[in-house]
Structures are given as structure tokens and as C-alpha cells.
Design an enzyme around this catalytic site. Sequence first.
Site, mmCIF file in Angstrom:
data_model
loop_
_atom_site.group_PDB
_atom_site.id
_atom_site.type_symbol
_atom_site.label_atom_id
_atom_site.label_comp_id
_atom_site.label_asym_id
_atom_site.label_seq_id
_atom_site.Cartn_x
_atom_site.Cartn_y
_atom_site.Cartn_z
ATOM 1 N N HIS A 123 0.876 -1.174 0.000
ATOM 2 C CA HIS A 123 0.000 0.000 0.000
ATOM 3 C C HIS A 123 0.918 1.231 0.000
ATOM 4 O O HIS A 123 2.033 1.177 0.514
ATOM 5 C CB HIS A 123 -0.821 -0.064 1.292
ATOM 6 C CG HIS A 123 -1.874 0.978 1.458
ATOM 7 N ND1 HIS A 123 -1.594 2.262 1.826
ATOM 8 C CD2 HIS A 123 -3.228 0.920 1.323
ATOM 9 C CE1 HIS A 123 -2.728 2.956 1.927
ATOM 10 N NE2 HIS A 123 -3.735 2.162 1.619
ATOM 11 N N ASP A 200 3.521 -4.327 8.060
ATOM 12 C CA ASP A 200 2.290 -3.561 7.925
ATOM 13 C C ASP A 200 1.143 -4.558 8.128
ATOM 14 O O ASP A 200 0.858 -5.390 7.267
ATOM 15 C CB ASP A 200 2.242 -2.929 6.531
ATOM 16 C CG ASP A 200 0.914 -2.235 6.250
ATOM 17 O OD1 ASP A 200 -0.030 -2.399 7.051
ATOM 18 O OD2 ASP A 200 0.825 -1.552 5.219
ATOM 19 N N GLN A 203 -4.036 -5.112 7.068
ATOM 20 C CA GLN A 203 -5.010 -6.058 6.507
ATOM 21 C C GLN A 203 -4.934 -7.441 7.144
ATOM 22 O O GLN A 203 -5.703 -8.326 6.775
ATOM 23 C CB GLN A 203 -4.811 -6.192 4.990
ATOM 24 C CG GLN A 203 -5.068 -4.916 4.215
ATOM 25 C CD GLN A 203 -6.538 -4.474 4.232
ATOM 26 O OE1 GLN A 203 -7.437 -5.225 4.615
ATOM 27 N NE2 GLN A 203 -6.783 -3.244 3.826
ATOM 28 N N LYS A 226 -9.949 -0.735 10.879
ATOM 29 C CA LYS A 226 -10.046 -1.963 10.079
ATOM 30 C C LYS A 226 -10.339 -3.183 10.958
ATOM 31 O O LYS A 226 -10.570 -4.275 10.467
ATOM 32 C CB LYS A 226 -8.763 -2.176 9.271
ATOM 33 C CG LYS A 226 -8.549 -1.062 8.236
ATOM 34 C CD LYS A 226 -7.584 -1.471 7.175
ATOM 35 C CE LYS A 226 -7.023 -0.302 6.396
ATOM 36 N NZ LYS A 226 -7.903 0.224 5.378
ATOM 37 N N CYS A 364 -4.797 2.601 -3.639
ATOM 38 C CA CYS A 364 -3.566 3.054 -2.965
ATOM 39 C C CYS A 364 -2.424 2.076 -3.213
ATOM 40 O O CYS A 364 -1.613 1.797 -2.315
ATOM 41 C CB CYS A 364 -3.765 3.217 -1.464
ATOM 42 S SG CYS A 364 -4.916 4.509 -1.034
#
Length: 405
Positions: A123, A200, A203, A226, A364
Site C-alpha cells: 500500500h 504492515d 489487513q 479496520k 492506494c
Amino acid sequence: MSFNYQDIRKDFPILDQTVNNRPWVYFDNAATAQRPLPVLEKISEFSVKTNANIHRGTHTHAIKTTEAYEVARDIVKDFLHAGEREEIIFTHGTTESINLVARSFCEKFVSEGDEIIVTEMEHHANIVPWQMACERHHAILKILPFADNGELKTELLESLISVHTRIIALTHVSNTLGTVNPVKELIRIAHLHNVPVLIDGAQSVPHISIDVQDLDCDFFAFSGHKIYGPTGIGVLYGKRKWLESMPPFLGGGEMIDRVTFEKTTYAEIPLKFEAGTPHYVGAIAMGTAIQYLQNIGLPTIAEYEHQLLKYATGKLKALGNVRIFGESDSKSAVICFELDQIHPFDLGTLLDQLGIAVRTGRLCADPVMDHYNVSAMTRASFSFYNTMEEVDRFIEALTRIRSMF
Ligand code: PLP
């Protein structure tokens, strides 16, 4: 599935509405997840009854809010299986968490000619801060590519690492391809070369149980919104040794030990990285969101979402002339696709007319668009509150849209 679906759905009243005269189907969960009633109630409780700034007052509500904020830190610590609560920093989200490391870590450890590695499937939030750091320090950004099936070319990592590599930043789960990357193995390889790794987790946290000690990652970032919590709140986990050796990111109140005009000394971690008034209601409500997920159980959620993914993928493929971007066997509940080369903006708009919310655009992730040489994609992303019937409605809608072209 061992949770009571009707009970779950009742917790999300926002889903119970019509959009364009049709029952709403929300398949944009990778962008942001809806918040269950306990989270909304917690926001309301702390906004309506108990609002007071934290870490500074001695009055009743200030103490109560401070305690709740620090309890939220403990909840996050346990959720990530971190070793120490001081290793949990509250930020405004994944983007800020990554920027914090790219700014502070690089200020201390990166200089001219050094190298930073990211992957091709990141991203923008895990590309641009590193590019900016490279510009500041005259360092070089190196890219670990992925194959057309959406899997990282992990075998190339070792050849990318050199004596100049200072940090590797990679996504746990791709927001476009859905690929669940073998981060534990990649971290192991990086550590053989004494290179720290930032994960990261934006997700992955909604779908996968995280154990930062087992992964042995040096940093881990995620966002509250999220994982069914509020916007404007997020987390950076960092190993104590790094956080202590990094300079502060932002200066201001609460991150100091003592201020004089001659010299300021800084607070210990985690407050060293929490300048100013934090989004304390957000942190407290994110704690509630985490407890909500833990009550259902992440393995239960993962199993159910995997069924949704399999079902939707099968139905989509059966439509014919569908291109799916990212077909790793190890995939979370995200499907980016192209149907009959209908432009994603047309597809997204027409799906919305039929009451179905998906994400369209470049997601993104410009490098992923470039990899497949497409200008945009359509993304359906699923949550445990979605159903097979909703997938059926989505497929019916696509069939109907296709017949219009
Ligand atoms: N990283 C990934 C993989 C994402 O999917 C996102 C958001 O979609 C981000 C980072 C940025 O998250 P936020 O906008 O909450 O900071």
C-alpha cells in the site's frame, strides 16, 4: 461456524438499511470495517459521561479516562502477544505508525548509501514514507517483486539484502491481492543479516491471530478502523531496544520529562512517542473492538471468511471472462477482479445502484496496477458479518450489469 450469525448481525445495525431501494450489501471491509454496538456504546459512554483529558488531571473523570486508556494498551499488548505494555504506542493509524518508524528509525540508523527494502505489493502507506526517508538520507529503496499469481518472490530476498540494508518493510496481507505473506520466514532471513523488519498489519489483524514475539518482527503497525474500531486511532508495536534508541517523532506535551529553554529531556516509552492529546476515546473503543473480536475468536472468523472467499471466487469464475488479481493459496477474504473489461468505475457505480458497495480505483497501490498494466481494479472484501446470500446477490448484480454492456 460456531457463532450465532443472527446475534452478530444485530450488533451491526448499519448493515440493516436499504441503499438505492435495495438491502445494502457492504463488501468494502478492507477499506474500513463497520463498528458493532459495544464499540459505539463505548464511544458514547466516554463522550457523554466521562470525557476528560488523560495523563494530566487529578479529578475523578481524568483518572477514570486515563485508566481506561492504559487498560486499552494492555488489551492491545495481549492481542498482539507483545512482551511488554511499553512496546505499544498509540498512533492515528497504520500510516502514522509507519511514518513514525520511517522518520525516527531512519534519522538514527540510515545514512547516505544505505538501503531500505519494501515489496512491490505494498500500500502507498508502506512505500512513500520510506521514499521520503531515502530522499532525506540519500539512501536507496530496493523492491522485492511478486509473481503474477500474487505471491512474493521470497527466494529473491536474500539477494536483495546487502551490508547496507538497514530495514525491510513489508505487508502481512496485501490489500489488493489478498496474499498472506510468509512474514515469519522473511523475518528469519532478514535477521540472519541483522536487518530489522517492519510488518504492515493493516489487513492482517482483522483476520489472523498475531503473535509479534513468535513472528519476531521488530515493528508491527495497524489501524483501529479496520478491526471494527474507530477511525483516527492505530498502533505501533516496536521492540523496546529500537523504541528506546530512536529519537522522538513529534514534540510537544506528554512526551517530555523536563523542558527548559536550554534543553528538553524526553519521557520513557511509550509516552516518548505519544506527543499531545491522543485520541483516547478511540483507543478505549478500539480496546472494546478487540475484545469483541476475541469473543468470537479469530480462528472462527478466519474459517468463516475463508468459506466466503472460496464461495465468491468460485461463483465469480463461473461467470466466465473474469480476471482475478491474486490467486495465492494463502489468501485472505479480498477479491480484486475485472469483468469483461468493464471499467471499474462503471462497475462500482452500477453495483451501488443495485445496493452493493465495493471499492474501485487504484486502491492506494499504484505499483500493483502497473504490474498488471491496468488503470484500476474492482475489489470485494468480506467480513464475518457478510453472508453467502449476499455473495449470491453480488453475482446476480454482476450478471445483470454485464447484460447492459
Ligand atoms: N497498509 C495497508 C495494507 C492498507 O490496506 C491500508 C489501508 O487501506 C493502510 C496501510 C493505511 O491504513 P490507514 O489509512 O488506516 O492509515
